[in-house]
Design a protein around this motif. Structure first.
Motif, PDB file in Angstrom:
ATOM      1  N   ASP A  82       0.877  -1.170   0.000  1.00 10.26           N
ATOM      2  CA  ASP A  82       0.000   0.000   0.000  1.00 10.26           C
ATOM      3  C   ASP A  82       0.914   1.220   0.000  1.00 10.26           C
ATOM      4  O   ASP A  82       1.536   1.545   1.012  1.00 10.26           O
ATOM      5  N   LEU A  83       1.021   1.854  -1.165  1.00 12.25           N
ATOM      6  CA  LEU A  83       2.004   2.918  -1.342  1.00 12.25           C
ATOM      7  C   LEU A  83       1.419   4.301  -1.103  1.00 12.25           C
ATOM      8  O   LEU A  83       2.035   5.316  -1.440  1.00 12.25           O
ATOM      9  N   TYR A  84       0.250   4.347  -0.475  1.00 20.90           N
ATOM     10  CA  TYR A  84      -0.443   5.621  -0.214  1.00 20.90           C
ATOM     11  C   TYR A  84       0.475   6.643   0.459  1.00 20.90           C
ATOM     12  O   TYR A  84       0.508   7.809   0.082  1.00 20.90           O
ATOM     13  N   ARG A  85       1.185   6.190   1.457  1.00 17.92           N
ATOM     14  CA  ARG A  85       2.033   7.077   2.245  1.00 17.92           C
ATOM     15  C   ARG A  85       3.139   7.722   1.402  1.00 17.92           C
ATOM     16  O   ARG A  85       3.651   8.779   1.753  1.00 17.92           O
ATOM     17  N   LEU A  86       3.490   7.080   0.295  1.00 16.07           N
ATOM     18  CA  LEU A  86       4.586   7.598  -0.538  1.00 16.07           C
ATOM     19  C   LEU A  86       4.098   8.429  -1.715  1.00 16.07           C
ATOM     20  O   LEU A  86       4.896   9.026  -2.425  1.00 16.07           O
ATOM     21  N   ARG A  87       2.765   8.452  -1.925  1.00 18.59           N
ATOM     22  CA  ARG A  87       2.251   8.918  -3.215  1.00 18.59           C
ATOM     23  C   ARG A  87       2.676  10.319  -3.625  1.00 18.59           C
ATOM     24  O   ARG A  87       2.836  10.583  -4.810  1.00 18.59           O
ATOM     25  N   SER A  93       9.717   7.052  -6.651  1.00 19.16           N
ATOM     26  CA  SER A  93      10.275   5.921  -7.408  1.00 19.16           C
ATOM     27  C   SER A  93      11.440   5.286  -6.674  1.00 19.16           C
ATOM     28  O   SER A  93      11.544   4.050  -6.603  1.00 19.16           O
ATOM     29  N   ALA A  94      12.300   6.122  -6.103  1.00 17.15           N
ATOM     30  CA  ALA A  94      13.452   5.596  -5.367  1.00 17.15           C
ATOM     31  C   ALA A  94      12.990   4.850  -4.116  1.00 17.15           C
ATOM     32  O   ALA A  94      13.520   3.779  -3.792  1.00 17.15           O
ATOM     33  N   GLU A  95      12.002   5.412  -3.425  1.00 16.61           N
ATOM     34  CA  GLU A  95      11.471   4.762  -2.214  1.00 16.61           C
ATOM     35  C   GLU A  95      10.879   3.396  -2.555  1.00 16.61           C
ATOM     36  O   GLU A  95      11.069   2.416  -1.846  1.00 16.61           O
ATOM     37  N   VAL A  96      10.130   3.367  -3.649  1.00 14.16           N
ATOM     38  CA  VAL A  96       9.491   2.114  -4.046  1.00 14.16           C
ATOM     39  C   VAL A  96      10.543   1.113  -4.526  1.00 14.16           C
ATOM     40  O   VAL A  96      10.473  -0.074  -4.205  1.00 14.16           O
ATOM     41  N   ALA A  97      11.532   1.606  -5.233  1.00 14.53           N
ATOM     42  CA  ALA A  97      12.609   0.720  -5.706  1.00 14.53           C
ATOM     43  C   ALA A  97      13.269   0.030  -4.513  1.00 14.53           C
ATOM     44  O   ALA A  97      13.590  -1.163  -4.555  1.00 14.53           O
ATOM     45  N   ARG A  98      13.421   0.797  -3.421  1.00 16.23           N
ATOM     46  CA  ARG A  98      14.064   0.271  -2.217  1.00 16.23           C
ATOM     47  C   ARG A  98      13.293  -0.903  -1.601  1.00 16.23           C
ATOM     48  O   ARG A  98      13.849  -1.714  -0.880  1.00 16.23           O
ATOM     49  N   ALA A 116      -0.397   2.460  -6.661  1.00 18.04           N
ATOM     50  CA  ALA A 116       0.852   2.214  -7.381  1.00 18.04           C
ATOM     51  C   ALA A 116       0.834   2.791  -8.793  1.00 18.04           C
ATOM     52  O   ALA A 116       1.667   2.430  -9.623  1.00 18.04           O
ATOM     53  N   GLU A 117      -0.115   3.719  -9.032  1.00 18.08           N
ATOM     54  CA  GLU A 117      -0.200   4.302 -10.366  1.00 18.08           C
ATOM     55  C   GLU A 117       1.115   4.969 -10.751  1.00 18.08           C
ATOM     56  O   GLU A 117       1.718   5.671  -9.947  1.00 18.08           O
ATOM     57  N   GLY A 118       1.504   4.757 -11.978  1.00 12.83           N
ATOM     58  CA  GLY A 118       2.685   5.430 -12.500  1.00 12.83           C
ATOM     59  C   GLY A 118       4.000   4.837 -12.022  1.00 12.83           C
ATOM     60  O   GLY A 118       5.058   5.406 -12.254  1.00 12.83           O
ATOM     61  N   LEU A 119       3.934   3.692 -11.349  1.00  8.28           N
ATOM     62  CA  LEU A 119       5.165   3.124 -10.783  1.00  8.28           C
ATOM     63  C   LEU A 119       5.632   1.860 -11.501  1.00  8.28           C
ATOM     64  O   LEU A 119       6.486   1.137 -10.999  1.00  8.28           O
ATOM     65  N   GLU A 120       5.082   1.634 -12.691  1.00 10.10           N
ATOM     66  CA  GLU A 120       5.480   0.412 -13.406  1.00 10.10           C
ATOM     67  C   GLU A 120       6.948   0.448 -13.813  1.00 10.10           C
ATOM     68  O   GLU A 120       7.551  -0.606 -14.016  1.00 10.10           O
ATOM     69  N   GLY A 121       7.498   1.646 -13.890  1.00  9.99           N
ATOM     70  CA  GLY A 121       8.928   1.770 -14.173  1.00  9.99           C
ATOM     71  C   GLY A 121       9.766   1.059 -13.114  1.00  9.99           C
ATOM     72  O   GLY A 121      10.780   0.450 -13.426  1.00  9.99           O
ATOM     73  N   LEU A 123       8.217  -1.089 -10.604  1.00  8.05           N
ATOM     74  CA  LEU A 123       7.600  -2.363 -10.202  1.00  8.05           C
ATOM     75  C   LEU A 123       7.631  -3.398 -11.320  1.00  8.05           C
ATOM     76  O   LEU A 123       7.438  -4.587 -11.081  1.00  8.05           O
ATOM     77  N   GLY A 124       7.851  -2.903 -12.535  1.00 10.71           N
ATOM     78  CA  GLY A 124       7.735  -3.779 -13.694  1.00 10.71           C
ATOM     79  C   GLY A 124       6.292  -3.739 -14.183  1.00 10.71           C
ATOM     80  O   GLY A 124       5.422  -3.183 -13.521  1.00 10.71           O
ATOM     81  N   PRO A 125       6.031  -4.314 -15.348  1.00 13.55           N
ATOM     82  CA  PRO A 125       4.691  -4.231 -15.924  1.00 13.55           C
ATOM     83  C   PRO A 125       3.639  -4.972 -15.089  1.00 13.55           C
ATOM     84  O   PRO A 125       3.924  -6.013 -14.507  1.00 13.55           O
ATOM     85  N   ALA A 126       2.430  -4.392 -15.060  1.00  9.64           N
ATOM     86  CA  ALA A 126       1.338  -5.040 -14.325  1.00  9.64           C
ATOM     87  C   ALA A 126       0.698  -6.100 -15.210  1.00  9.64           C
ATOM     88  O   ALA A 126       0.560  -5.921 -16.418  1.00  9.64           O
TER      89      ALA A 126
END
Ligand SMILES: Nc1ncnc2c1ncn2[C@@H]1O[C@H](COP(=O)(O)OP(=O)(O)OP(=O)(O)O)[C@@H](O)[C@H]1O
Ligand SMILES: [Mg+2]
Length: 151
Positions: A82-87, A93-98, A116-121, A123-126
């Motif tokens: 749940d990436l709400y806190r990072l949105r 992107s760096a936080e999610v990559a971590r 997780a919108e816009g984070l496929e870069g 997370l990889g493709p959905a």
């Protein structure tokens, strides 16, 4: 690309959709869930987890502060992010990559992510992208876009 729209007249329909999604999931899959606060993203993840055999004794709640919760299921590891806190963070992107979710996918974990919108870069493709919208107090609609059809 496949797309489909379903009316979820009640929580029961959402649970059924969760079970269907659970049976379609394969190791390494990414499911991204979009929809407003309270739309039912976590509710759907809970349904997926239960359908995959996560016991009712194990709470499936939004990992807003921990960002990711891990469940062992009949089909392998399920990661609920749940990436709400990072949105709104500049370095989202760096936080999610971590969080290493892409590597976990490569190792076979199934990842279901809220906000997780816009984070496929990173997370990889959905494999499945769902957008849930309100359609009344207990009704929702969902649009699903996916690389392969929901069986
Ligand atoms: N048909 C339905 N499908 C899913 N949830 C429903 C439905 N009808 C009512 N609800 C209720 O809507 C709420 C959905 O909450 P949930 O925590 O799943 O939302 P969310 O999209 O994850 O929100 P957030 O963005 O805050 O994480 C729950 O209280 C659930 O019981
Ligand atoms: Mg949620």
């Amino acid at each position: 690309m496949h797309s489909a729209r379903f009316d979820l007249a009640s929580r029961r329909d959402t649970r059924r959709l969760g079970a269907r999604l659970a049976s379609a999931l394969e190791p390494g899959d990414l499911v991204v869930l979009a929809g407003e606060l309270g739309a039912g993203k976590t509710f759907l993840v809970r349904a997926v987890a239960r359908a995959l055999g996560v016991s009712a004794d194990v709470a499936v709640t939004s990992p807003t502060f921990t960002l990711v919760t891990e469940y062992e299921t009949a089909k392998g590891t399920l990661l609920h992010a749940d990436l709400y806190r990072l949105r709104d963070q500049a370095d989202v992107s760096a936080e999610v990559a971590r969080l290493g979710l892409r590597d976990r996918r490569r190792e076979g974990a199934m990842v279901v992510a809220e906000w997780a919108e816009g984070l496929e870069g990173v997370l990889g493709p959905a494999d499945f992208a769902l957008k849930i919208t309100y359609a009344g107090s207990n009704a929702r609609a969902v649009e699903i876009t996916s690389a392969r059809p929901l069986a």
